[in-house]
Design an enzyme around this catalytic site. Sequence first.
Site, PDB file in Angstrom:
ATOM      1  N   GLN A   1      37.831  34.112  32.772  1.00  0.00           N
ATOM      2  CA  GLN A   1      39.273  34.123  32.471  1.00  0.00           C
ATOM      3  C   GLN A   1      39.361  35.219  31.169  1.00  0.00           C
ATOM      4  O   GLN A   1      38.922  34.900  30.058  1.00  0.00           O
ATOM      5  CB  GLN A   1      39.630  32.827  32.072  1.00  0.00           C
ATOM      6  CG  GLN A   1      41.197  32.902  32.154  1.00  0.00           C
ATOM      7  CD  GLN A   1      41.962  33.188  33.091  1.00  0.00           C
ATOM      8  OE1 GLN A   1      41.952  32.812  34.348  1.00  0.00           O
ATOM      9  NE2 GLN A   1      43.263  34.151  33.000  1.00  0.00           N
TER      10      GLN A   1
ATOM     11  N   LYS B   1      44.518  27.662  39.611  1.00  0.00           N
ATOM     12  CA  LYS B   1      43.439  28.058  40.467  1.00  0.00           C
ATOM     13  C   LYS B   1      42.570  26.801  40.822  1.00  0.00           C
ATOM     14  O   LYS B   1      42.312  26.767  41.976  1.00  0.00           O
ATOM     15  CB  LYS B   1      42.475  28.988  39.583  1.00  0.00           C
ATOM     16  CG  LYS B   1      42.781  30.331  39.524  1.00  0.00           C
ATOM     17  CD  LYS B   1      41.818  31.331  38.558  1.00  0.00           C
ATOM     18  CE  LYS B   1      42.450  32.520  38.124  1.00  0.00           C
ATOM     19  NZ  LYS B   1      41.738  33.113  36.904  1.00  0.00           N
TER      20      LYS B   1
ATOM     21  N   ASP C   1      36.975  39.071  41.692  1.00  0.00           N
ATOM     22  CA  ASP C   1      38.137  39.592  41.028  1.00  0.00           C
ATOM     23  C   ASP C   1      38.124  41.397  41.237  1.00  0.00           C
ATOM     24  O   ASP C   1      39.397  41.761  41.216  1.00  0.00           O
ATOM     25  CB  ASP C   1      38.258  39.526  39.282  1.00  0.00           C
ATOM     26  CG  ASP C   1      39.179  38.742  38.954  1.00  0.00           C
ATOM     27  OD1 ASP C   1      40.115  38.318  39.463  1.00  0.00           O
ATOM     28  OD2 ASP C   1      39.219  38.295  37.528  1.00  0.00           O
TER      29      ASP C   1
END
Length: 302
Positions: free
Chosen positions: A98, A54, A121
């Site tokens: 995460q 990422k 997300d």
Amino acid sequence: MTAKLIKGTEIREEILNEIEAEVKQIKEKHGAVPGLVTILVGENPASISYVTLKIKTAHRLGFNEVQDSQPADLPEADLLALIDKYNKDDSIHGILVQLPLPKHVDEKKVLNAIDPDKDVDGFHPVNVGRLMIGGDEVKFPPCTPAGIQEMIVRAGVETKGAEVVVVGRSNIVGKPIANMMLQKGPGANSTVTVVHTGTKDLEGHCKRADILIVAAGVPGLVKPEWIKPGACVIDVGVNRVGEKISEKTGKKIAILKGDVDFDEAKEIAGSITPVPGGVGPMTITMLMKNTLKSLKFKLGIA
Ligand code: NAP
């Protein structure tokens, strides 16, 4: 017949180049770049490698990338306070926590603490609701389903009126992609069926599919004879079925298999995604797209 390969690795490059160009333009015109913070609690090796990718992608695109690594014993209250800090930070447009989180932390509570307008997300209940309503309401479609839809569209597959069958009903893949494909609009407008372990005739449903999206996590679940000749097959499954030595690095790597028997299925399908190199590369790409979108919403140019 050999199916056209829908390669996530190639589509990823196309999209990342588009994002990179747009970031440059916005920077010149508005003096702002997308800001993405990734909060990593603990040292889960799989999480570290995902986060590393990422960071690399965000840097390539010219994002303001903030990596916030915290110890595994970080109290839940401190994590919530950290999220609150980033919720209020104007230079941050996307907040990513995460997963998985350590056991002492309530994952749901943490994800729900993220400002829905920074939830790139797309897992916050507000964004799930927005996705359900569809159209202009949608801010951040969840990344893997968004990647799947993008692949179908960029492969030139007709979705309007198509019979779409989704195998799997998880909150991160099955349910959202089913919902996205049934919306009235471009890249969707399909007739959608969702199948799962309670379904009576899995084979019969799959055989009807013009577009078959498989996200079950069961290697080889979908048999080649279940595929309608010429169908578009999107295999989301990533299953570790063994290990091998990489020719490139000489290191041990996992042997990955999808939920569809690729070698036989490609002789029947019209188009198909490989595993690896299919849906996999799309998730981070769409996360970057959502973060750019978040900045555009803030600037009023979305
Ligand atoms: P999940 O939460 O385990 O859900 C699997 C779904 O498949 C469930 O709805 C389950 O039905 C259904 N299912 C399982 N076995 C079945 C069977 N024999 N017949 C019919 N339905 C069956 O999995 P997920 O998170 O959606 O992930 C699915 C796969 O996609 C995994 O391999 C995962 O690694 C992969 N994945 C890849 C990406 C990526 O490439 N970027 C992202 C996310 C996930 P029930 O609801 O009835 O149990």
